[in-house]
Scaffold this active site. Structure first.
Site, short mmCIF file in Angstrom:
data_model
loop_
_atom_site.label_atom_id
_atom_site.label_comp_id
_atom_site.label_asym_id
_atom_site.label_seq_id
_atom_site.Cartn_x
_atom_site.Cartn_y
_atom_site.Cartn_z
CE1 TYR A 142 -3.45 -2.71 0.68
CE2 TYR A 142 -4.62 -0.69 1.22
CZ TYR A 142 -4.63 -2.04 0.90
OH TYR A 142 -5.84 -2.69 0.80
CE LYS A 190 2.02 -17.95 -2.80
NZ LYS A 190 1.17 -19.16 -2.91
CG ASP A 222 -1.83 -20.30 -1.42
OD1 ASP A 222 -1.32 -20.34 -0.28
OD2 ASP A 222 -1.29 -20.83 -2.42
CG ASP A 246 -8.10 -4.84 1.66
OD1 ASP A 246 -9.03 -4.36 2.33
OD2 ASP A 246 -8.08 -4.83 0.41
CG ASP A 250 -13.63 -7.15 2.10
OD1 ASP A 250 -13.44 -6.44 3.11
OD2 ASP A 250 -14.03 -6.70 1.01
#
Ligand code: IPM
Ligand code: MN
Length: 353
Positions: A142, A190, A222, A246, A250
């Site tokens: 970001y 990851k 993942d 983020d 959700d």
């Protein structure tokens, strides 16, 4: 107590849901004898319209002078469909987080017994879900430099950057939270591909011996995306970088039945910020249909995290539960033909607190 809350309603449904939270906070203040005042400020598209800046200096000053910040939502479709827009509302939110030093975003997922049938997942999978994400909020892809385009505009790039220090301060918060909960911490990364993720893993591994009572798991993002909905009760505290957090939060928000229910706290500095995890939901703006509960529960988190006002926070959670049981809810979670408006839910909560 005597406190000042900075109110940043923002865009879309932000003003409507923040207004309901204020009703509930006022009812709490009355019941417990607190004096709470508000300072309203502009942020996002609303601030661009007036000042040409999504996070004006004046808004920053109001936040810094307040005891805590309650934030609604940010974003306006007129910017989403214009990739060449010079200023974007979201920039305001990012600058606000960065300049206030709010590096940890706490996003809990829990279930409401009376709502569990609204979850898209099977009852036996959802029941008893209670985990919390600690999402790193002021670094990573970001904010990393360089970012942008080449001169011809034919190539775009973003950079993911993390320092050990940034990882460690977030991880420590996660460890401490785990110690107060079920003593399980999952580091989501990851590390099989990304150098930043390998630094996350290494840093967490180094800290782990300081928290011998916490069991640590390392999982790839993942796999977590899958396991989170397959068996959500497997998780207690999860720590992760900005972008992964983020996306996964959700995903997590649907477990309990509606995204309109989940609150969040942004911590790291003296002035803390509280906001629903949902966005500005522009299709619903001004229609008095948006679910105010995520913002109301964010106000409960505000009382708890910023002022240690546990009883007050519990009172809000209790009345929210009561409204769910009574079916005084907005259309996203109402039974057919039983929906209440945003403001009706706010009024009911304030009256029944
Ligand atoms: C969130 C939002 C923001 C983010 C956007 C609006 C910039 O999606 O708070 O999760 O990506 O952090
Ligand atoms: Mn998001």
């Amino acid at each position: 107590m005597k406190i000042t809350i900075a109110l940043l309603p923002g865009d879309g449904i932000g003003p409507e849901v923040v207004a309901q939270a204020v009703k509930v906070v006022d009812a709490v203040a009355k019941k417990f004898g607190h004096e709470i005042s508000y300072q309203e400020a502009l942020v996002g598209a609303a601030a661009i319209d007036v000042h040409g800046d999504p996070y004006p200096e004046e808004t920053h000053r109001i936040c810094q002078a307040a005891d805590a910040v309650l934030f609604g939502a940010i974003g306006d479709p007129k910017y989403d469909n214009n990739p060449k827009a010079k200023v974007r509302p979201e920039e305001g939110l990012l600058r606000m987080r960065k300049s206030l030093g709010l590096f940890a975003n706490v996003r809990p997922t829990f279930t409401f017994p009376s709502l569990i049938h609204k979850s898209p997942l099977k009852l036996e999978r959802v029941e008893g879900t209670d985990f919390v994400f600690f999402r790193e909020l002021t670094s990573g892809i970001y904010f990393g430099e360089p970012r942008g385009r080449n001169e011809q505009g034919t190539k775009a790039f973003d950079t993911n950057v993390y320092t050990k220090e940034e990882i460690a301060r977030l991880a420590r918060m996660g460890f401490e939270a785990a110690q107060k909960r079920r003593k399980h911490l999952t580091c989501v990364d990851k590390a099989n591909v990304l150098a930043t993720s390998r630094l996350w893993r290494e840093t967490v591994q180094e800290l782990a011996p300081e928290y011998p009572d916490v069991e640590v798991a390392y999982e790839f993002v993942d796999a977590v995306a899958m396991r989170l909905i397959q068996w959500p009760k497997a998780y207690d505290v999860l720590i992760t970088e900005n972008l992964f957090g983020d996306i996964l939060t959700d995903e997590a928000s649907v477990i309990s039945g509606s995204m309109g229910l989940m609150p969040s706290a942004s911590l790291g500095a003296e002035v803390k910020l509280f906001e629903p995890i949902h966005g500005s939901y522009p299709q619903a703006a001004g229609k008095n249909i948006a679910n105010p509960l995520a913002t109301v529960l964010s106000a409960a988190m505000l009382l708890e995290y910023a002022f240690g006002a546990m009883e007050e926070a519990e009172a809000i959670k209790a009345v929210v539960n009561k409204s769910l049981e009574a079916g005084v809810v907005t259309e996203d979670i109402a039974d057919q033909g039983q929906a209440h408006s945003t403001s009706a839910v706010g009024d009911w909560l304030a009256a029944n607190l």
